[in-house]
Motif scaffolding. Sequence first.
Motif, short mmCIF file in Angstrom:
data_model
loop_
_atom_site.label_atom_id
_atom_site.label_comp_id
_atom_site.label_asym_id
_atom_site.label_seq_id
_atom_site.Cartn_x
_atom_site.Cartn_y
_atom_site.Cartn_z
N ILE A 201 33.44 54.66 41.55
CA ILE A 201 33.68 53.73 40.45
C ILE A 201 34.68 52.71 40.99
O ILE A 201 35.64 53.06 41.66
CB ILE A 201 34.28 54.44 39.23
N LYS A 202 34.43 51.45 40.70
CA LYS A 202 35.31 50.38 41.16
C LYS A 202 35.86 49.65 39.95
O LYS A 202 35.12 49.36 39.01
CB LYS A 202 34.50 49.42 42.03
N LYS A 203 37.15 49.36 39.99
CA LYS A 203 37.73 48.53 38.92
C LYS A 203 38.67 47.52 39.53
O LYS A 203 39.33 47.77 40.53
CB LYS A 203 38.43 49.38 37.87
N ARG A 204 38.67 46.36 38.93
CA ARG A 204 39.56 45.29 39.35
C ARG A 204 40.95 45.58 38.81
O ARG A 204 41.12 45.93 37.65
CB ARG A 204 39.05 43.95 38.83
N LEU A 205 41.95 45.47 39.69
CA LEU A 205 43.33 45.70 39.28
C LEU A 205 43.95 44.41 38.78
O LEU A 205 43.65 43.34 39.28
CB LEU A 205 44.14 46.23 40.46
N ASP A 206 44.80 44.54 37.82
CA ASP A 206 45.52 43.38 37.30
C ASP A 206 46.83 43.29 38.06
O ASP A 206 47.88 43.68 37.57
CB ASP A 206 45.76 43.54 35.80
N ASN A 207 46.73 42.80 39.31
CA ASN A 207 47.91 42.71 40.18
C ASN A 207 48.36 41.28 40.33
O ASN A 207 47.57 40.39 40.58
CB ASN A 207 47.58 43.24 41.58
N THR A 208 49.63 41.09 40.18
CA THR A 208 50.22 39.81 40.54
C THR A 208 51.21 40.08 41.65
O THR A 208 52.01 41.01 41.57
CB THR A 208 50.92 39.13 39.34
N GLY A 209 51.11 39.30 42.69
CA GLY A 209 52.00 39.47 43.84
C GLY A 209 53.41 39.05 43.50
O GLY A 209 53.71 38.59 42.40
N GLY A 210 54.31 39.21 44.47
CA GLY A 210 55.70 38.84 44.27
C GLY A 210 55.87 37.36 43.98
O GLY A 210 56.85 36.95 43.37
#
Length: 159
Positions: free
Chosen positions: A89-98
């Motif tokens: 299963i693949k999910k997009r992460l809600d990541n914001t970099g520094g």
Amino acid sequence: FIYCKGEMKEHIRWLDAKVLYRLLHTLDENVPAEPSHRKQRGSAHASAGGSIVNMDMTMMDDPMSSGGVEMTPNVDLALEKFVHLDYLIKKRLDNTGGDGVDDEDAVAYAIGPRSLLVVGLKQIVCFCAQVMDQEPDPTMLQELSQHNADSEVEPMMEE
């Protein structure tokens, strides 16, 4: 690696793609240490829920044919194939970099339903330990034994 090294979130073990690539690279130096950030023509695009649309099945026939260096496996394509076949299963992460910029390529993987049916979690844990030249994690094996015991008791209680 996904089950053995993943973090438990919402009752599922998820492993960030960057960590997965680093682990794969430790086993095979031909595997890139980081996911590629380039978009391939005909590649799968996953939504936040992990579904696949616009899949070019001819590209999925041989994930080893990367079109690049001969010995470099196309891990991105192999992972997309496993997602398409419900092994992952693949999910997009809600990541914001520094820097506050959203990392649109940040994804995580979890064990899919087909892996559970075809292979099983105990076999996955034992295989991962074997590949890493380690003993299976006794805590994980105990957790799996407890889970199996709980699932055997539940149907009896319904009767």
